[in-house]
Design a protein around this motif. Structure first.
Motif, PDB file in Angstrom:
ATOM      1  N   GLY A 148      12.484  48.319  -3.622  1.00 28.87           N
ATOM      2  CA  GLY A 148      11.385  48.438  -4.570  1.00 28.87           C
ATOM      3  C   GLY A 148      11.108  47.158  -5.323  1.00 28.87           C
ATOM      4  O   GLY A 148      11.940  46.252  -5.379  1.00 28.87           O
ATOM      5  N   ARG A 149       9.913  47.089  -5.897  1.00 29.55           N
ATOM      6  CA  ARG A 149       9.532  45.976  -6.760  1.00 29.55           C
ATOM      7  C   ARG A 149       8.819  46.535  -7.985  1.00 29.55           C
ATOM      8  O   ARG A 149       8.268  47.640  -7.957  1.00 29.55           O
ATOM      9  CB  ARG A 149       8.642  44.976  -6.035  1.00 29.55           C
ATOM     10  CG  ARG A 149       7.276  45.527  -5.638  1.00 29.55           C
ATOM     11  CD  ARG A 149       6.410  44.439  -4.987  1.00 29.55           C
ATOM     12  NE  ARG A 149       5.240  45.015  -4.367  1.00 29.55           N
ATOM     13  CZ  ARG A 149       5.014  45.063  -3.062  1.00 29.55           C
ATOM     14  NH1 ARG A 149       5.890  44.554  -2.213  1.00 29.55           N
ATOM     15  NH2 ARG A 149       3.916  45.610  -2.592  1.00 29.55           N
ATOM     16  N   ILE A 150       8.852  45.761  -9.061  1.00 31.43           N
ATOM     17  CA  ILE A 150       8.146  46.105 -10.291  1.00 31.43           C
ATOM     18  C   ILE A 150       7.112  45.020 -10.526  1.00 31.43           C
ATOM     19  O   ILE A 150       7.440  43.823 -10.528  1.00 31.43           O
ATOM     20  CB  ILE A 150       9.106  46.204 -11.490  1.00 31.43           C
ATOM     21  CG1 ILE A 150      10.210  47.231 -11.204  1.00 31.43           C
ATOM     22  CG2 ILE A 150       8.343  46.575 -12.755  1.00 31.43           C
ATOM     23  CD1 ILE A 150      11.309  47.254 -12.243  1.00 31.43           C
ATOM     24  N   VAL A 151       5.863  45.421 -10.720  1.00 29.71           N
ATOM     25  CA  VAL A 151       4.762  44.482 -10.923  1.00 29.71           C
ATOM     26  C   VAL A 151       4.142  44.759 -12.285  1.00 29.71           C
ATOM     27  O   VAL A 151       3.790  45.901 -12.597  1.00 29.71           O
ATOM     28  CB  VAL A 151       3.698  44.628  -9.808  1.00 29.71           C
ATOM     29  CG1 VAL A 151       2.524  43.691 -10.050  1.00 29.71           C
ATOM     30  CG2 VAL A 151       4.315  44.378  -8.438  1.00 29.71           C
ATOM     31  N   PHE A 152       4.015  43.715 -13.095  1.00 28.56           N
ATOM     32  CA  PHE A 152       3.359  43.802 -14.399  1.00 28.56           C
ATOM     33  C   PHE A 152       2.004  43.106 -14.294  1.00 28.56           C
ATOM     34  O   PHE A 152       1.937  41.948 -13.840  1.00 28.56           O
ATOM     35  CB  PHE A 152       4.204  43.102 -15.471  1.00 28.56           C
ATOM     36  CG  PHE A 152       5.540  43.731 -15.705  1.00 28.56           C
ATOM     37  CD1 PHE A 152       5.712  44.675 -16.714  1.00 28.56           C
ATOM     38  CD2 PHE A 152       6.635  43.386 -14.928  1.00 28.56           C
ATOM     39  CE1 PHE A 152       6.952  45.256 -16.935  1.00 28.56           C
ATOM     40  CE2 PHE A 152       7.881  43.959 -15.146  1.00 28.56           C
ATOM     41  CZ  PHE A 152       8.028  44.896 -16.150  1.00 28.56           C
ATOM     42  N   GLU A 153       0.947  43.785 -14.702  1.00 24.66           N
ATOM     43  CA  GLU A 153      -0.392  43.213 -14.665  1.00 24.66           C
ATOM     44  C   GLU A 153      -0.997  43.254 -16.066  1.00 24.66           C
ATOM     45  O   GLU A 153      -0.790  44.220 -16.799  1.00 24.66           O
ATOM     46  CB  GLU A 153      -1.295  43.989 -13.706  1.00 24.66           C
ATOM     47  CG  GLU A 153      -0.820  43.972 -12.269  1.00 24.66           C
ATOM     48  CD  GLU A 153      -1.632  44.903 -11.377  1.00 24.66           C
ATOM     49  OE1 GLU A 153      -1.685  44.637 -10.173  1.00 24.66           O
ATOM     50  OE2 GLU A 153      -2.212  45.886 -11.883  1.00 24.66           O
ATOM     51  N   THR A 154      -1.737  42.218 -16.407  1.00 26.04           N
ATOM     52  CA  THR A 154      -2.453  42.178 -17.682  1.00 26.04           C
ATOM     53  C   THR A 154      -3.895  41.757 -17.413  1.00 26.04           C
ATOM     54  O   THR A 154      -4.221  41.229 -16.342  1.00 26.04           O
ATOM     55  CB  THR A 154      -1.810  41.185 -18.669  1.00 26.04           C
ATOM     56  OG1 THR A 154      -1.819  39.874 -18.099  1.00 26.04           O
ATOM     57  CG2 THR A 154      -0.376  41.586 -19.001  1.00 26.04           C
ATOM     58  N   VAL A 155      -4.752  41.989 -18.403  1.00 27.95           N
ATOM     59  CA  VAL A 155      -6.138  41.535 -18.322  1.00 27.95           C
ATOM     60  C   VAL A 155      -6.268  40.296 -19.201  1.00 27.95           C
ATOM     61  O   VAL A 155      -6.057  40.372 -20.411  1.00 27.95           O
ATOM     62  CB  VAL A 155      -7.127  42.636 -18.782  1.00 27.95           C
ATOM     63  CG1 VAL A 155      -8.545  42.097 -18.808  1.00 27.95           C
ATOM     64  CG2 VAL A 155      -7.031  43.852 -17.877  1.00 27.95           C
ATOM     65  N   PRO A 156      -6.589  39.141 -18.597  1.00 31.66           N
ATOM     66  CA  PRO A 156      -6.749  37.929 -19.401  1.00 31.66           C
ATOM     67  C   PRO A 156      -7.942  38.047 -20.350  1.00 31.66           C
ATOM     68  O   PRO A 156      -8.908  38.761 -20.065  1.00 31.66           O
ATOM     69  CB  PRO A 156      -7.000  36.836 -18.352  1.00 31.66           C
ATOM     70  CG  PRO A 156      -6.520  37.405 -17.055  1.00 31.66           C
ATOM     71  CD  PRO A 156      -6.727  38.885 -17.167  1.00 31.66           C
ATOM     72  N   ASN A 157      -7.874  37.319 -21.476  1.00 31.19           N
ATOM     73  CA  ASN A 157      -8.984  37.293 -22.420  1.00 31.19           C
ATOM     74  C   ASN A 157     -10.238  36.758 -21.709  1.00 31.19           C
ATOM     75  O   ASN A 157     -10.166  35.802 -20.951  1.00 31.19           O
ATOM     76  CB  ASN A 157      -8.626  36.402 -23.624  1.00 31.19           C
ATOM     77  CG  ASN A 157      -9.563  36.605 -24.787  1.00 31.19           C
ATOM     78  OD1 ASN A 157     -10.298  37.584 -24.844  1.00 31.19           O
ATOM     79  ND2 ASN A 157      -9.538  35.679 -25.721  1.00 31.19           N
ATOM     80  N   GLY A 158     -11.366  37.409 -21.937  1.00 33.62           N
ATOM     81  CA  GLY A 158     -12.609  37.011 -21.299  1.00 33.62           C
ATOM     82  C   GLY A 158     -12.795  37.594 -19.910  1.00 33.62           C
ATOM     83  O   GLY A 158     -13.709  37.213 -19.180  1.00 33.62           O
ATOM     84  N   SER A 159     -11.934  38.517 -19.518  1.00 26.84           N
ATOM     85  CA  SER A 159     -11.990  39.123 -18.183  1.00 26.84           C
ATOM     86  C   SER A 159     -11.908  40.640 -18.318  1.00 26.84           C
ATOM     87  O   SER A 159     -11.623  41.166 -19.389  1.00 26.84           O
ATOM     88  CB  SER A 159     -10.814  38.624 -17.335  1.00 26.84           C
ATOM     89  OG  SER A 159     -10.766  39.283 -16.089  1.00 26.84           O
ATOM     90  N   SER A 160     -12.188  41.334 -17.236  1.00 29.89           N
ATOM     91  CA  SER A 160     -11.994  42.785 -17.207  1.00 29.89           C
ATOM     92  C   SER A 160     -11.144  43.191 -16.007  1.00 29.89           C
ATOM     93  O   SER A 160     -11.073  44.358 -15.658  1.00 29.89           O
ATOM     94  CB  SER A 160     -13.352  43.500 -17.154  1.00 29.89           C
ATOM     95  OG  SER A 160     -14.062  43.105 -15.981  1.00 29.89           O
ATOM     96  N   THR A 161     -10.510  42.200 -15.374  1.00 30.19           N
ATOM     97  CA  THR A 161      -9.763  42.436 -14.145  1.00 30.19           C
ATOM     98  C   THR A 161      -8.261  42.377 -14.396  1.00 30.19           C
ATOM     99  O   THR A 161      -7.756  41.407 -14.966  1.00 30.19           O
ATOM    100  CB  THR A 161     -10.135  41.371 -13.090  1.00 30.19           C
ATOM    101  OG1 THR A 161     -11.554  41.390 -12.895  1.00 30.19           O
ATOM    102  CG2 THR A 161      -9.435  41.630 -11.775  1.00 30.19           C
ATOM    103  N   LEU A 162      -7.551  43.416 -13.966  1.00 29.63           N
ATOM    104  CA  LEU A 162      -6.091  43.392 -14.022  1.00 29.63           C
ATOM    105  C   LEU A 162      -5.583  42.297 -13.086  1.00 29.63           C
ATOM    106  O   LEU A 162      -5.995  42.221 -11.924  1.00 29.63           O
ATOM    107  CB  LEU A 162      -5.514  44.740 -13.599  1.00 29.63           C
ATOM    108  CG  LEU A 162      -5.635  45.862 -14.616  1.00 29.63           C
ATOM    109  CD1 LEU A 162      -5.409  47.215 -13.963  1.00 29.63           C
ATOM    110  CD2 LEU A 162      -4.656  45.652 -15.750  1.00 29.63           C
ATOM    111  N   THR A 163      -4.682  41.455 -13.602  1.00 30.02           N
ATOM    112  CA  THR A 163      -4.172  40.321 -12.843  1.00 30.02           C
ATOM    113  C   THR A 163      -2.647  40.327 -12.915  1.00 30.02           C
ATOM    114  O   THR A 163      -2.080  40.510 -13.987  1.00 30.02           O
ATOM    115  CB  THR A 163      -4.721  39.000 -13.445  1.00 30.02           C
ATOM    116  OG1 THR A 163      -6.145  39.068 -13.459  1.00 30.02           O
ATOM    117  CG2 THR A 163      -4.276  37.804 -12.631  1.00 30.02           C
TER     118      THR A 163
END
Length: 186
Positions: A148-163
């Motif tokens: 398994g893997r654990i992935v953390f995603e955030t939305v950068p300021n000025g964006s609406s896309t999880l990265t």
């Protein structure tokens, strides 16, 4: 004790079966409506979706809304020995009657956090944690492995896309998408 057409007589009931062709869409419609709390001292079986203060949205087996207060949940465990409060999340392909193996890349669990946007007049993604398969299960001579893997995603300021911001893979390698900043006493 007996249950009448619209009211229940006082007493203890061993089994109560309620059958209704009408789905409940509020606290005042449906097969069972209570004007106070309900105490349940045994297991509860619900054969459909559950809405707490809301009619459940299609695709969600449990949906709860609190208007005017925190949306917190709490679970407490008391025991004499060591232990914890746990969430056990299981995923398989196939069906309950005939489960099949999960495959590399399957998202087994995700926790998604939304904030309300006035400009969008909607809830918008802020961050997501995903637990995914990171290799082929039942391989490498081990018939019980589940990499398994654990992935953390955030939305950068000025964006609406999880990265993707951080990944911990099945080899315990850690990959950061941005700068690594360490703070504290030297």
């Amino acid at each position: 004790a007996a249950i009448g057409a619209n009211t229940a007589a006082a007493g203890t009931f061993t089994t109560v079966v309620v059958s209704s062709a009408t789905d409940s869409t509020s606290g005042t419609t449906g097969a069972i409506n209570t004007l106070g709390g309900v105490g349940i001292t045994k297991d509860l079986y619900v054969g459909g979706d559950i809405g707490i203060n809301v009619a459940p949205t299609s695709g969600y087996f449990l949906e709860a809304v609190r208007d005017g207060g925190d949306g917190a949940t709490r679970r407490t465990a008391y025991r004499a020995a060591s232990g914890q409060v746990s969430d056990y999340v299981r995923f398989a392909r196939g069906s309950a009657a005939s489960p099949t193996v999960s495959i590399n890349g399957d998202t087994i669990y995700q926790l998604v956090a939304y904030g309300y946007s006035g400009a969008a007049s909607a809830f918008v993604n802020a961050a997501r944690l995903k637990i995914q398969l990171d290799g082929v299960p039942d391989s490498s001579g081990d018939t019980t492995d589940m990499p398994g893997r654990i992935v953390f995603e955030t939305v950068p300021n000025g964006s609406s896309t999880l990265t993707e911001a951080l990944r911990i893979d099945s080899s315990q390698d850690v990959t950061f998408a941005g700068d690594v900043i360490l703070t504290g006493a030297s």
